[in-house]
Structures are given as C-alpha cells and as structure tokens.
Design a protein around this motif. Structure first.
Motif, PDB file in Angstrom:
ATOM      1  N   TRP A  59       1.543  28.906  39.836  1.00 37.33           N
ATOM      2  CA  TRP A  59       2.098  27.678  40.425  1.00 37.33           C
ATOM      3  C   TRP A  59       1.153  26.506  40.244  1.00 37.33           C
ATOM      4  O   TRP A  59       1.598  25.372  40.011  1.00 37.33           O
ATOM      5  CB  TRP A  59       2.430  27.895  41.908  1.00 37.33           C
ATOM      6  CG  TRP A  59       3.491  28.928  42.133  1.00 37.33           C
ATOM      7  CD1 TRP A  59       3.358  30.091  42.846  1.00 37.33           C
ATOM      8  CD2 TRP A  59       4.839  28.938  41.641  1.00 37.33           C
ATOM      9  NE1 TRP A  59       4.532  30.797  42.819  1.00 37.33           N
ATOM     10  CE2 TRP A  59       5.459  30.123  42.097  1.00 37.33           C
ATOM     11  CE3 TRP A  59       5.574  28.053  40.857  1.00 37.33           C
ATOM     12  CZ2 TRP A  59       6.788  30.444  41.793  1.00 37.33           C
ATOM     13  CZ3 TRP A  59       6.904  28.375  40.557  1.00 37.33           C
ATOM     14  CH2 TRP A  59       7.485  29.554  41.025  1.00 37.33           C
ATOM     15  N   LEU A  70       1.557  25.383  36.614  1.00 36.47           N
ATOM     16  CA  LEU A  70       2.876  24.762  36.410  1.00 36.47           C
ATOM     17  C   LEU A  70       2.936  23.385  37.080  1.00 36.47           C
ATOM     18  O   LEU A  70       3.465  22.425  36.520  1.00 36.47           O
ATOM     19  CB  LEU A  70       3.976  25.678  36.968  1.00 36.47           C
ATOM     20  CG  LEU A  70       5.412  25.257  36.678  1.00 36.47           C
ATOM     21  CD1 LEU A  70       5.694  25.260  35.174  1.00 36.47           C
ATOM     22  CD2 LEU A  70       6.403  26.183  37.381  1.00 36.47           C
ATOM     23  N   ALA A  71       2.362  23.293  38.277  1.00 40.65           N
ATOM     24  CA  ALA A  71       2.379  22.016  39.011  1.00 40.65           C
ATOM     25  C   ALA A  71       1.619  20.945  38.230  1.00 40.65           C
ATOM     26  O   ALA A  71       2.095  19.813  38.094  1.00 40.65           O
ATOM     27  CB  ALA A  71       1.766  22.199  40.389  1.00 40.65           C
ATOM     28  N   ALA A 113       3.525  17.735  36.793  1.00 35.13           N
ATOM     29  CA  ALA A 113       3.155  16.415  37.335  1.00 35.13           C
ATOM     30  C   ALA A 113       2.795  15.477  36.189  1.00 35.13           C
ATOM     31  O   ALA A 113       3.239  14.313  36.162  1.00 35.13           O
ATOM     32  CB  ALA A 113       1.997  16.556  38.311  1.00 35.13           C
ATOM     33  N   MET A 173       5.007  12.147  35.102  1.00 36.49           N
ATOM     34  CA  MET A 173       4.427  10.797  35.103  1.00 36.49           C
ATOM     35  C   MET A 173       4.549  10.169  33.715  1.00 36.49           C
ATOM     36  O   MET A 173       4.807   8.990  33.583  1.00 36.49           O
ATOM     37  CB  MET A 173       2.967  10.845  35.541  1.00 36.49           C
ATOM     38  CG  MET A 173       2.815  11.083  37.024  1.00 36.49           C
ATOM     39  SD  MET A 173       1.138  10.883  37.629  1.00 36.49           S
ATOM     40  CE  MET A 173       0.346  12.312  36.981  1.00 36.49           C
ATOM     41  N   MET A 205      -5.749  19.484  42.940  1.00 37.46           N
ATOM     42  CA  MET A 205      -4.506  19.253  43.666  1.00 37.46           C
ATOM     43  C   MET A 205      -4.479  20.031  44.974  1.00 37.46           C
ATOM     44  O   MET A 205      -3.517  20.684  45.307  1.00 37.46           O
ATOM     45  CB  MET A 205      -3.311  19.626  42.794  1.00 37.46           C
ATOM     46  CG  MET A 205      -3.009  18.592  41.748  1.00 37.46           C
ATOM     47  SD  MET A 205      -1.415  18.799  40.981  1.00 37.46           S
ATOM     48  CE  MET A 205      -1.648  20.286  40.041  1.00 37.46           C
ATOM     49  N   ALA A 207      -2.031   9.075  41.307  1.00 35.85           N
ATOM     50  CA  ALA A 207      -1.575  10.274  40.595  1.00 35.85           C
ATOM     51  C   ALA A 207      -1.952  11.541  41.362  1.00 35.85           C
ATOM     52  O   ALA A 207      -1.227  12.536  41.328  1.00 35.85           O
ATOM     53  CB  ALA A 207      -2.175  10.298  39.202  1.00 35.85           C
ATOM     54  N   PHE A 216       0.594  12.339  43.975  1.00 33.06           N
ATOM     55  CA  PHE A 216       1.788  12.899  43.345  1.00 33.06           C
ATOM     56  C   PHE A 216       1.550  14.365  42.981  1.00 33.06           C
ATOM     57  O   PHE A 216       2.421  15.212  43.160  1.00 33.06           O
ATOM     58  CB  PHE A 216       2.152  12.075  42.106  1.00 33.06           C
ATOM     59  CG  PHE A 216       3.397  12.549  41.414  1.00 33.06           C
ATOM     60  CD1 PHE A 216       4.615  12.566  42.077  1.00 33.06           C
ATOM     61  CD2 PHE A 216       3.357  12.987  40.091  1.00 33.06           C
ATOM     62  CE1 PHE A 216       5.774  13.010  41.440  1.00 33.06           C
ATOM     63  CE2 PHE A 216       4.498  13.425  39.450  1.00 33.06           C
ATOM     64  CZ  PHE A 216       5.706  13.437  40.117  1.00 33.06           C
ATOM     65  N   GLY A 217       0.353  14.653  42.487  1.00 30.02           N
ATOM     66  CA  GLY A 217       0.001  16.037  42.145  1.00 30.02           C
ATOM     67  C   GLY A 217       0.104  16.963  43.348  1.00 30.02           C
ATOM     68  O   GLY A 217       0.592  18.092  43.243  1.00 30.02           O
ATOM     69  N   VAL A 223       3.759  17.564  44.113  1.00 32.21           N
ATOM     70  CA  VAL A 223       4.352  18.492  43.137  1.00 32.21           C
ATOM     71  C   VAL A 223       3.921  19.924  43.459  1.00 32.21           C
ATOM     72  O   VAL A 223       4.745  20.832  43.493  1.00 32.21           O
ATOM     73  CB  VAL A 223       3.930  18.116  41.694  1.00 32.21           C
ATOM     74  CG1 VAL A 223       4.348  19.207  40.706  1.00 32.21           C
ATOM     75  CG2 VAL A 223       4.557  16.786  41.294  1.00 32.21           C
ATOM     76  N   ARG A 224       2.639  20.112  43.756  1.00 31.55           N
ATOM     77  CA  ARG A 224       2.148  21.466  44.030  1.00 31.55           C
ATOM     78  C   ARG A 224       2.794  22.026  45.303  1.00 31.55           C
ATOM     79  O   ARG A 224       3.072  23.222  45.375  1.00 31.55           O
ATOM     80  CB  ARG A 224       0.612  21.447  44.176  1.00 31.55           C
ATOM     81  CG  ARG A 224       0.011  22.811  44.481  1.00 31.55           C
ATOM     82  CD  ARG A 224       0.288  23.792  43.359  1.00 31.55           C
ATOM     83  NE  ARG A 224      -0.161  25.144  43.673  1.00 31.55           N
ATOM     84  CZ  ARG A 224       0.575  26.049  44.296  1.00 31.55           C
ATOM     85  NH1 ARG A 224       1.807  25.746  44.704  1.00 31.55           N
ATOM     86  NH2 ARG A 224       0.095  27.265  44.519  1.00 31.55           N
ATOM     87  N   ILE A 240       6.613  22.848  44.191  1.00 27.63           N
ATOM     88  CA  ILE A 240       7.003  23.450  42.905  1.00 27.63           C
ATOM     89  C   ILE A 240       7.550  24.863  43.071  1.00 27.63           C
ATOM     90  O   ILE A 240       8.500  25.245  42.394  1.00 27.63           O
ATOM     91  CB  ILE A 240       5.842  23.403  41.886  1.00 27.63           C
ATOM     92  CG1 ILE A 240       6.392  23.745  40.505  1.00 27.63           C
ATOM     93  CG2 ILE A 240       4.734  24.385  42.224  1.00 27.63           C
ATOM     94  CD1 ILE A 240       5.955  22.840  39.452  1.00 27.63           C
TER      95      ILE A 240
END
Lengths: 97, 182
Positions: free
Chosen positions: A17, A20-21, A25, A29, B1, B20, B23-24, B27-28, B31
């Motif tokens: 994960w 993949l994250a 990301a 972007m 992250m 950024a 955002f990371g 997402v983590r 996900i």
C-alpha cells in the motif's frame, strides 16, 4: 451495480500500500491539468474565448483606420483629428478652401 | 507519507495550497479501502488501481473547491463508485461490440478461480460464492480485510445498519454452508 467481485487477488501488506500510494499520488498530481480541459463545456468556453480573441485581433486598429480614411479635407479632419472639428470651421473651410 | 492523524479536511486544504506531502498522506490513508472497493466493483486489480488513481486525480484537481464542512470520505467513495460504474459500462459496450462483430470476447475467469489460499479459507470462499453480492462484499471487507462496519457503509454508500444486516445474514448462511460441507 448488482455484481460484486471478491478481492482475494489484492495483496494486503503495508509495503504494497505504501508503494502504491506513492505511485498513485505522483501520477495523480502529474496528470492533474486544469479543470476546464477535462469537460466538454470547458472546451466550448475555451473555444469561444479563443474565437473572440482572434476576432478582436482581426478588428481594424488605429493605423488601419487611418489608411482607410477619405483623402478629402473633411474626411481627413474627421478621421485624424483628436476632437471633432467645429461645424463652422468645416463649413467655412470647405467654402473658403 | 506518515499519517500524523490530521483530519481529512485539513489535508485537503493543504493539498489545495499545493502541499504535495499532505496529498500523499491523504492518498495513503484511503488507498487500501478505495482499491478494495474498486476491486469489488470491477473484479480486476489493474482496473481497480486505474480507477482509484483517476479518483485521486479528481480529488487533487477539486481540492480547492471542496466544501470543508462536508465529510471527505463519502464524497471520495462516491467518485470511486461513479468512475467504476463508468468503466464497467464502457467494458460492457466493448464486449457487446466484440460479440456483434463476431470477435470472440475474451473469457474472463471468475475472480476466485485461481484462489490459492489455505484449505479453510478456500472452504469459506466457496461458501461465500453462495451469498448475495452485497452480503459477500460486506463479509469480505469486515471479516477478511478487517475494515469497520462504518467504513464499509461509507465505501458502499449504504447505512451501517444495512451492513450489520448483511453481515448477520452472511455469517448465518456461511455457518450452514460450512456445516453442510463438513
């Protein structure tokens, strides 16, 4: 959506994960262009703006206006003068000239 | 992250300001459930990852306009579900066209055909095939993937009570099925 599938093929460990994250990301972007570029209405609006800009660019500007001005004194006075000439001057000038 | 526990709305606001790293973290945080949800809806890992990536792309682009008073998760999962539905519709159209023009549509093996789990898990999975799609989906996410009832409810856009009901019926059906197998 009636059909739902099982997820047994999806790995489920933290490293997977994390990787993949990070990948997603970065891609999200990178792929994120402006909003208008992704909708039909946006493209239509952008096209109209572009068409308007082009049309404005094709409109007669000051120098073209002068070149199309009539050559007679009255036409020149009307086209080139900063302020409109006085009627009396025009009339007298025409008669006198 | 590393997830420092900041609320979703704060991460989204910082994303909108161009952070950024925020955002990371967002997402983590999402996900795993998002990919599992997309996989349940699509039945294919690559398709699921593509859809989730597109959904994060939407989040990134719309972060600035997001109403901080609204909860993030239902909005995000609704995007995932909508993108997955679009993809399924597109695939269905493609398959219909292939059939129409005489091309042999590729036969996709059922997702659990190549299951290489342990015997007990296999038995449960075989029994799970007998459940209704939503019973199976809820059972899988809660019992096998350890997501909470609340999370699953938000992911599938249903109430928590409905999730509990699906789980109750799934467990009862599985108990009966496993007994029959034994």
């Amino acid at each position: 959506m009636s059909e739902l599938f099982d997820t047994s093929r999806i790995p489920d460990d933290a490293e997977h994960w994390d990787a993949l994250a990070l990948r997603q990301a970065l891609r999200a972007m990178r792929s994120a262009g402006p909003d208008w570029a992704r909708s039909r209405a946006g493209w239509l609006a952008a096209s109209l703006l572009l068409a308007a800009a082009l049309a404005y660019g094709l409109l007669p500007r000051e120098d073209t206006r002068l070149s199309f001005a009539p050559s007679d004194p009255l036409g020149q006075a009307l086209s080139n003068g900063v302020a409109p000439p006085a009627i009396a001057a025009l009339l007298l000038g025409e008669k006198g000239g | 992250m590393r997830d420092d526990g900041r609320p979703d709305a704060a991460l989204l606001a910082e994303t909108a300001r161009g952070d950024a790293a925020a955002f990371g973290v967002l997402v983590r945080r999402y996900i795993r459930p998002a990919t599992l949800l997309a996989a349940q809806l699509l039945g294919d890992r690559d398709d699921a990852e593509d859809v989730v990536q597109d959904a994060f792309g939407v989040v990134y682009r719309r972060a600035r306009g997001f109403d901080a008073g609204r909860p993030y998760a239902p909005w995000f999962y609704a995007i995932v579900r909508r993108l997955a539905a679009n993809r399924r519709a597109r695939e269905a159209r493609r398959a219909r066209l292939l059939r129409f023009f005489g091309g042999a549509a590729q036969q996709v093996a059922p997702p659990d055909a190549a299951l290489e789990a342990k015997l007990a898990v296999e038995a449960v999975r075989r029994a799970m095939a007998e459940l209704s799609p939503m019973q199976r989906a809820c059972f899988e996410l809660v019992a096998l993937r350890q997501l909470s009832n609340e999370e699953v409810a938000v992911m599938h856009g249903i109430s928590e009570a409905t999730v509990r009901q699906h789980l109750f019926r799934a467990r009862a059906a599985l108990r009966n099925l496993v007994k029959e197998v034994e």
